[in-house]
Design an enzyme around this catalytic site. Structure first.
Site, PDB file in Angstrom:
ATOM      1  CG  LEU B 124      15.103  -5.817  77.808  1.00  8.43           C
ATOM      2  CD1 LEU B 124      16.080  -6.247  76.711  1.00  8.43           C
ATOM      3  CD2 LEU B 124      15.208  -4.299  78.009  1.00  8.43           C
ATOM      4  CB  ALA B 129      19.218  -9.591  81.720  1.00  3.43           C
ATOM      5  CB  SER B 131      19.041  -2.555  86.437  1.00  3.93           C
ATOM      6  OG  SER B 131      17.933  -2.235  87.260  1.00  3.93           O
ATOM      7  CB  SER B 157       3.094  -6.367  81.452  1.00  2.00           C
ATOM      8  OG  SER B 157       3.835  -6.026  82.598  1.00  2.00           O
ATOM      9  CD  GLU B 363       7.369   0.633  80.344  1.00  2.00           C
ATOM     10  OE1 GLU B 363       6.172   0.339  80.417  1.00  2.00           O
ATOM     11  OE2 GLU B 363       7.832   1.496  79.574  1.00  2.00           O
TER      12      GLU B 363
END
Lengths: 269, 387
Positions: B124, B129, B131, B157, B363
């Site tokens: 993501l 981009a 938080s 990761s 995350e």
């Protein structure tokens, strides 16, 4: 390929303590494990089956009913079937009676091509049961196997570990082998293996199930009996030579020469 | 503390602990120093069926859920939080397939992932981009039966070592979050390359790389869920994966605590073990108490998710924020208890302190977690519901 792996349930010696008054092992609260050398035998049995692309690995143990825990553990790392030889009449067996009983179990199972076990058990440390099983069955045995090279046309080629080096042998099957820990690195159990092991039915054979002479079983059939287990007394006295290595060695030599010990140079060639 | 785990859950925990102690701990220092990805540990975990625990039985799994996954992550992290990430980050990549994959996608990937033959990753984050996830720029523009991906994902990761990537993109940048979609992209797919491998402070045994998409043509069958659901896929995935990060933090903290407790009994100063000093005793007591509280929150949030509760974001965020803050505090105190030795790379706790830090960041930073918690509290309050 029918593979039989004989395992022994032993106390986990990393936990074992000796009662200083009675000089016997304190067994209470000590976990039982599969004899570590037998774990290598089991792993090798499973690997032979995988490599040969088929067959059955049957794990067999002589012991009390609680030994079924060890047999289930063996199932969880790849054994297909498990047989427990358990009977009051088997109790108190030395290596001769144990080997006689195991051999009777293996004969009843029938058609074993390869019989594997660890080189010795960590509790008794005799290393006798493997060769004695082979004698009882009238088949060859090779101890201290460190590598299996090839199994082909009814023969097995393997390496037997010696104190210095090894010997390469080709032996006709069936055969009894005891293995050393250099032979492999045993796998860990898998979750599915553990679940399978929980459900697995363990076959139990007592004395009446085997074709045997009951006089040769257990305590009755055992010419050796343990009289006493004790921790050797710590040697007293002694002398420590201080300083650097060469200094200390020179001091030691002087001391020994003073005590009448002679040092000569070994002749060359 | 008794968490009343089932027999099967205890077995999962025990097997993961055995692997951590026998296989991971002996190599943790070396893999950290060499920044080496633990491929052979992935194989060990696969052979032990540990990737199966949270995957449905229909696809080769053992049918457990977030709690089972968390139990594994915690135990592995006790020995090495970095090596544990090869497992946890694959979980993060697998969860969206379980939640949003269609039958064909599940059949194609889950059995191999369950066996540990391949691992997954989730993408993501982008350079601009973090938080603010809505600010992603990677696009997936429809072209006939395909979507063409362009853009760069960052800090992924398992990047480069995973075989399958869930990638969040914009199919229509003008529509913002409503114009987003998630795609499954295989490693080696034309137009999909890896960028540089990052040099990190901790979790060095995991590979963190950029994913670069350049006119990467992906068939529409690879879309996870529907067009427009990209951010929903991401958020629902995080709801389920956050207890895993919490578990990683609990494991790292527990590992550091165990070292500190042991050391405090062996290290003698002023003629007695330092564990005899109240200053050290109080630290140990606080560390253990905080770890237990973090563990309880982690397991409970995992159980809540597994029970199928609908609004789990707040619980998952609470577990993640509390456990990761605990890990940072506990590992810092462990270094303190070991004193000068604790600061040396030869001893394990400085690494644990470095590894702990990431759990407060990735995350969703702990600031974002607190925002999620607060927003849910306010929402519940407005609705007149009690927490």
């Amino acid at each position: 390929m029918n593979i039989v792996v004989c395992i022994k349930q032993v106390p986990d010696t990393t936990d074992v303590k000796i009662n200083p008054e009675t000089n016997t092992l304190i067994r209470e609260g000590v976990a039982s494990i599969i004899n570590p050398f037998d774990v290598y035998a089991l792993e090798e049995g499973v690997r032979i089956k995988e490599r040969q692309g088929g067959g059955t690995v049957t794990v067999m143990s002589m012991g009390p009913p609680q030994a079924d825990v060890s047999l289930r553990e063996a199932i969880s790392v790849g054994a297909d079937e498990a047989i427990l030889l358990s009977d009051r009449a088997f109790a108190g067996a030395d290596t001769l009676a144990t080997a006689y009983t195991l051999a009777a179990g293996i004969k009843k199972l029938g058609d074993a091509d390869i019989i594997l076990m660890g080189r010795q058990a960590i509790d008794g440390d005799t290393g006798q049961v493997g060769p004695e099983v082979a004698e009882n069955m009238g088949i060859p045995h090779i101890t201290d196997v460190r590598k299996i090279e090839e199994i082909k046309d009814g023969y097995i080629t393997l390496e037997r570990m010696l104190e210095e080096g090894y010997v390469r042998l080709k032996v006709k099957l069936p055969i009894v082998m005891t293995v050393v820990k250099e032979i492999n690195e045993p796998r860990l159990p898998s979750l599915r293996g553990k679940m399978n092991a929980k459900k697995k039915e363990i076959t139990v054979w007592g004395a009446p199930d085997l074709d045997i002479n009951t006089q040769r079983l257990g305590l009755t059939g055992s010419p050796t009996q343990v009289v006493k287990i004790f921790t050797p007394p710590k040697p007293e006295g002694g002398k420590i030579f201080e300083g650097g290595a060469s200094e200390a060695v020179n001091e030691l030599i002087k001391e020994l020469q003073g005590a009448g010990i002679r040092f000569g140079r070994k002749k060359e060639g | 503390m008794n968490y009343f785990l089932t027999e099967e859950q205890r077995e999962i925990q025990a097997l993961a602990a055995k692997i951590a102690d026998e296989k991971i701990r002996p190599i943790a220092h070396e893999y950290d120093e060499k920044e080496q990805f633990p491929s052979e540990i992935v194989k060990v975990l696969g052979d032990a069926d540990l990737y199966r625990v949270f995957i449905p039985e229909a696809y080769g799994g053992l049918g457990g859920g977030v709690l089972e996954m968390s139990l594994v992550v915690e135990q592995l992290s006790r020995a090495c939080g970095g090596i544990a990430l090869a497992y946890a980050a694959s979980g993060l990549g697998i969860i969206p397939i379980i939640l949003f994959g269609n039958e064909e996608q599940k059949q194609k990937y889950l059995p191999k992932l369950a066996a540990g033959e391949i691992i997954a990753a989730f993408a993501l984050t982008e350079p601009d981009a973090g938080s603010d996830a809505g600010a992603i720029k990677t696009t997936a523009i429809k072209n006939g039966d395909n979507y063409v991906l362009n853009g760069t994902k960052q800090w992924i990761s398992n990047g480069g070592d995973a075989a399958i990537y869930t990638v969040i993109t914009l199919t229509d940048p003008t529509r913002g979050a409503r114009g987003s979609a998630a795609f499954l992209v295989d490693k080696g797919h034309p137009g999909f390359e890896f960028g540089k491998k990052e040099e990190k402070m901790g979790i060095k045994a995991n590979s963190t790389r950029e994913l670069i998409f350049q006119d990467c043509k992906v068939p529409k069958e690879n879309m996870l869920g529907k067009d427009g659901m990209g951010f929903m896929v991401a958020m629902k995935t995080f709801d389920q994966s956050r207890p895993g990060v919490a578990a990683q933090a609990v494991g790292i903290a527990q590992g550091a605590f165990e070292v500190a407790l042991q050391y405090s009994q062996e290290r003698k100063q002023f003629g007695k073990p330092i564990s005899a000093f109240q200053g050290v005793q109080f630290m140990l007591a606080d560390m253990a108490t905080q770890i237990e509280a973090a563990r309880a929150l982690t397991y409970q949030s995992a159980r809540t998710i597994d029970a199928g509760e609908k609004n789990v974001a707040k619980d998952a965020s609470m577990a993640k924020v509390f456990a990761s803050d605990t890990a940072m505090r506990v590992t810092t105190d462990a270094v303190q208890i070991l004193g000068g030795y604790g600061y040396m790379r030869e001893y394990p706790v400085e690494k644990m302190m470095r590894d702990a830090k990431i759990t407060q960041i990735y995350e969703g930073t702990n600031q974002i977690q607190r925002e999620v918690i607060a927003m849910n509290l306010i929402k519940e309050s407005v609705r007149g519901k009690k927490g």
